[in-house]
Design a protein around this motif. Structure first.
Motif, mmCIF file in Angstrom:
data_model
loop_
_atom_site.group_PDB
_atom_site.id
_atom_site.type_symbol
_atom_site.label_atom_id
_atom_site.label_comp_id
_atom_site.label_asym_id
_atom_site.label_seq_id
_atom_site.Cartn_x
_atom_site.Cartn_y
_atom_site.Cartn_z
ATOM 1 N N UNK A 120 0.842 -1.288 0.077
ATOM 2 C CA UNK A 120 0.028 -0.158 -0.108
ATOM 3 C C UNK A 120 0.886 1.259 0.002
ATOM 4 N N UNK A 121 0.198 2.326 -0.213
ATOM 5 C CA UNK A 121 0.742 3.781 0.068
ATOM 6 C C UNK A 121 0.317 4.310 0.907
ATOM 7 N N UNK A 125 15.034 4.569 -0.565
ATOM 8 C CA UNK A 125 15.275 5.270 -1.827
ATOM 9 C C UNK A 125 14.209 4.438 -2.829
ATOM 10 N N UNK A 126 13.386 5.356 -3.771
ATOM 11 C CA UNK A 126 12.950 4.789 -4.619
ATOM 12 C C UNK A 126 11.307 4.492 -4.249
ATOM 13 N N UNK A 127 11.258 4.530 -2.969
ATOM 14 C CA UNK A 127 9.822 4.316 -2.453
ATOM 15 C C UNK A 127 9.227 5.296 -1.745
ATOM 16 N N UNK A 128 10.146 6.015 -1.106
ATOM 17 C CA UNK A 128 9.633 7.139 -0.212
ATOM 18 C C UNK A 128 10.018 8.547 -0.799
ATOM 19 N N UNK A 129 9.070 9.510 -0.718
ATOM 20 C CA UNK A 129 9.369 10.814 -1.502
ATOM 21 C C UNK A 129 9.133 11.797 -0.428
ATOM 22 N N UNK A 183 5.467 19.718 5.622
ATOM 23 C CA UNK A 183 6.468 18.760 4.947
ATOM 24 C C UNK A 183 5.712 17.358 4.837
ATOM 25 N N UNK A 184 6.068 16.837 3.924
ATOM 26 C CA UNK A 184 5.249 15.647 3.546
ATOM 27 C C UNK A 184 6.461 14.474 3.446
ATOM 28 N N UNK A 185 5.551 13.248 3.768
ATOM 29 C CA UNK A 185 6.411 11.894 3.374
ATOM 30 C C UNK A 185 5.351 10.795 2.688
ATOM 31 N N UNK A 186 5.611 10.832 1.197
ATOM 32 C CA UNK A 186 4.759 10.023 0.399
ATOM 33 C C UNK A 186 5.433 8.734 0.667
ATOM 34 N N UNK A 187 4.741 7.783 0.745
ATOM 35 C CA UNK A 187 5.472 6.318 0.876
ATOM 36 C C UNK A 187 4.662 5.645 0.110
ATOM 37 N N UNK A 188 5.239 4.450 -0.797
ATOM 38 C CA UNK A 188 4.811 3.530 -1.696
ATOM 39 C C UNK A 188 5.359 2.443 -1.326
ATOM 40 N N UNK A 243 2.102 6.648 14.208
ATOM 41 C CA UNK A 243 2.384 5.177 13.814
ATOM 42 C C UNK A 243 1.934 4.790 12.510
ATOM 43 N N UNK A 244 2.787 4.064 12.039
ATOM 44 C CA UNK A 244 2.657 3.573 10.711
ATOM 45 C C UNK A 244 2.832 1.931 10.933
ATOM 46 N N UNK A 245 1.742 1.267 10.625
ATOM 47 C CA UNK A 245 1.945 -0.425 10.931
ATOM 48 C C UNK A 245 1.651 -0.849 9.652
ATOM 49 N N UNK A 246 2.619 -1.784 9.008
ATOM 50 C CA UNK A 246 2.315 -2.287 7.598
ATOM 51 C C UNK A 246 2.256 -3.969 7.869
ATOM 52 N N UNK A 247 1.086 -4.353 7.690
ATOM 53 C CA UNK A 247 0.608 -5.933 7.876
ATOM 54 C C UNK A 247 1.046 -6.598 6.656
ATOM 55 N N UNK A 248 1.586 -7.840 6.755
ATOM 56 C CA UNK A 248 1.845 -8.566 5.664
ATOM 57 C C UNK A 248 0.873 -9.426 5.045
#
Length: 122
Positions: free
Chosen positions: A15-16, A64-68, A78-83, A117-122
């Protein structure tokens, strides 16, 4: 400078997500802004930092390549875009501000937000 992050939540792998950090109290454009993260049981880790104008940006190799990162000085944000998020991206993400210089070392930064908090489930 007071910093408030928002946008963190539970997402699935792949996800993003976009995080925001809004500043108040001082002239936002005078500060270099950074993002760090801290996973449970681990030390705080550098993610990215962006210069006052937004022209110079540095990223950790792991993102690198995933976050901007980007900034809008008119909105003091300020923003942090995560893909392509991965479970190992799970952490509390905090923004930081410095009037001196960007650095990957947390103790070089003067002001910190409370984190989101950012939680990424598998």
């Amino acid at each position: 400078v007071q910093l408030v992050e928002s946008g963190g939540r539970l997402v699935q792998a792949g996800d993003s997500l976009r995080l925001s950090c809004t500043a108040s109290g001082r002239t936002f454009s005078n500060y270099i802004m950074g993002w760090f993260r801290q996973a449970p049981g681990k030390e705080r880790e550098f993610v990215t930092h962006i210069s006052r104008s937004g022209a110079i940006i540095s990223y950790a190799e792991s993102v690198k390549g995933r976050f901007t990162t980007s900034r809008d000085n008119a909105k003091n944000t300020v923003y942090l875009q995560m893909i392509s998020l991965k479970p190992e991206d799970t952490a509390v993400y905090s923004c930081a501000a410095s009037s001196q210089m960007g650095s990957s070392r947390p103790n070089s930064w003067t002001y910190w937000g409370q984190g989101t908090q950012v939680t990424v489930s598998s």
